[in-house]
Design an enzyme around this catalytic site. Structure first.
Site, PDB file in Angstrom:
ATOM      1  N   HIS A 111       0.848  -1.180   0.000  1.00 17.56           N
ATOM      2  CA  HIS A 111       0.000   0.000   0.000  1.00 17.56           C
ATOM      3  C   HIS A 111       0.894   1.244   0.000  1.00 17.56           C
ATOM      4  CE1 HIS A 111      -3.019  -2.896   1.008  1.00 17.56           C
ATOM      5  NE2 HIS A 111      -2.514  -3.123   2.199  1.00 17.56           N
ATOM      6  N   GLU A 129      -1.918  -0.103   8.229  1.00 16.59           N
ATOM      7  CA  GLU A 129      -2.895  -1.001   8.845  1.00 16.59           C
ATOM      8  C   GLU A 129      -2.264  -1.820   9.959  1.00 16.59           C
ATOM      9  OE1 GLU A 129      -3.996  -2.912   5.220  1.00 16.59           O
ATOM     10  OE2 GLU A 129      -2.501  -4.496   5.416  1.00 16.59           O
ATOM     11  N   HIS A 187       3.884  -7.279   1.721  1.00 13.62           N
ATOM     12  CA  HIS A 187       3.287  -8.229   2.655  1.00 13.62           C
ATOM     13  C   HIS A 187       2.302  -9.161   1.972  1.00 13.62           C
ATOM     14  CE1 HIS A 187       0.403  -4.816   2.575  1.00 13.62           C
ATOM     15  NE2 HIS A 187      -0.510  -5.762   2.686  1.00 13.62           N
ATOM     16  N   ARG A 207      -0.953  -5.117  -6.264  1.00 14.65           N
ATOM     17  CA  ARG A 207      -0.486  -6.493  -6.298  1.00 14.65           C
ATOM     18  C   ARG A 207       0.841  -6.570  -7.030  1.00 14.65           C
ATOM     19  NH1 ARG A 207      -5.602  -7.801  -8.675  1.00 14.65           N
ATOM     20  NH2 ARG A 207      -7.166  -8.135  -7.054  1.00 14.65           N
TER      21      ARG A 207
END
Length: 338
Positions: A111, A129, A187, A207
């Site tokens: 991200h 996050e 991740h 992605r």
């Protein structure tokens, strides 16, 4: 049809209807571990958006006098009394809260941070996050962060190879562990994880690799290599893992999980008896998420019951409240604030 507005003095702990998302990698732990009754679906259910305020998905109140109000309507109508002074710099409710049920490994992804978003444009939104592992099947893994010995060139050369996993930090999934995933962190959530995710209100994901997987149409899913490589922070090699609480005690305890993040703060509550808390001085709402054990949240006649996996938002103006465990033994809940 939504119910009419009520006075701020009558606000209460609010539950919201989950927004379920089909994902090709979805699993069955939401139904097996949390006993969720899932809607009919053609592809597996991979995510339950428990709290969301976006154009394409918005939470609606599930309980009480404000039933059927949307999260966005509450945010705009009640303002700081609902969300707290810290939220008033945002145009929408600032967090997105999810349950992630991974039957298969998710894509290798990243991200962007604020700087990458400015460079990339096209509506990119930053996302930091936190994951809290609710349950994990035997052998489940978390892949997060770059191995300290991995070079940028090695990563770029191995993106289409399973060997890219050797260039990441890989951890065994343990319920109670948390992971702080800063924007820019490469991740992937491994198969067999049920995770509560607290994140910035963003849906921007790039992605890098999908492990050779194809979609229900038999075609590979879209990759975002150029955007992803511009978003990875190659200098950050810190461990994202926050080990869970060891052992059990005869008294209630709290453990701070995320404290220095500018977007949210999370506390792990281990409760053996009633827990008293307070939203004063009104800087933020309190979001209480039941992890293990059934709880009551609120005060007096304003009580909301939560089953494991459910969350309740306590408005910033609410003041004193109690969390009351309803099951024997140690109950686990998370508290999230701004």
């Amino acid at each position: 049809m939504k119910n009419p507005a009520i006075d701020t003095s009558e606000l209460y702990p609010l539950k919201f209807n989950p927004v379920y998302m089909e994902r090709i990698w979805g699993g069955t732990l939401m139904s097996e571990h949390l006993n969720r009754q899932l809607p009919e679906h053609s592809d597996p259910i991979g995510e339950a958006w428990e709290l969301v305020d976006r154009d394409d998905a918005v939470s609606t109140v599930a309980n009480g006098a404000l039933e059927n109000w949307t999260l966005h309507e509450l945010f705009t109508h009640y303002g700081s009394a609902f969300a707290g002074q810290s939220a008033m710099r945002y145009e929408r409710f600032p967090l997105l809260v999810k349950l992630i049920d991974a039957g298969e490994r998710l894509s290798l992804q990243v991200h962007p941070d604020d700087n990458a978003c400015r460079e990339l444009g096209n509506g990119a939104e930053p996302k930091t996050e936190m994951w809290y592992i609710i349950a994990a099947r035997k052998g489940a893994k978390i892949l997060s962060g770059l191995n300290p010995r991995a070079t940028r060139l090695q990563i770029m050369e191995k993106l289409d190879s399973p060997e890219v996993e050797n260039l990441l930090q890989v951890y065994n999934s343990e319920p109670g562990d948390a992971y702080f995933i800063q924007s820019g962190t490469l991740h992937a959530i491994g198969a067999g994880n049920l995770i509560l995710e607290i994140q910035q209100n963003s849906d921007t994901t790039y992605r890098i690799s999908d492990w050779g997987r194809v979609g229900s149409d038999g075609k590979p899913r879209q990759l975002h290599r150029e955007e992803g490589l511009k978003s990875i922070c190659f200098t950050n090699r810190t461990s994202p893992r926050i080990p869970g609480v060891a052992g059990k005690a005869a008294f209630s305890r709290k453990f701070d999980i995320v404290t220095m993040c500018p977007y949210f703060k999370v506390t792990d509550l281990r409760l053996t008896s009633e827990w008293l808390d307070d939203t004063a001085p009104g800087n933020s709402f309190h979001l209480i998420s039941a992890v293990h054990g059934k709880i009551n949240v609120g005060l007096g006649e304003k009580i909301t019951t939560l089953l494991p996996g459910e969350s309740a938002l306590i408005p910033a103006c609410f003041g004193s409240y109690r969390i009351t465990p309803l099951d024997p033994g140690e109950t686990v809940a998370l508290k999230t604030t701004l």
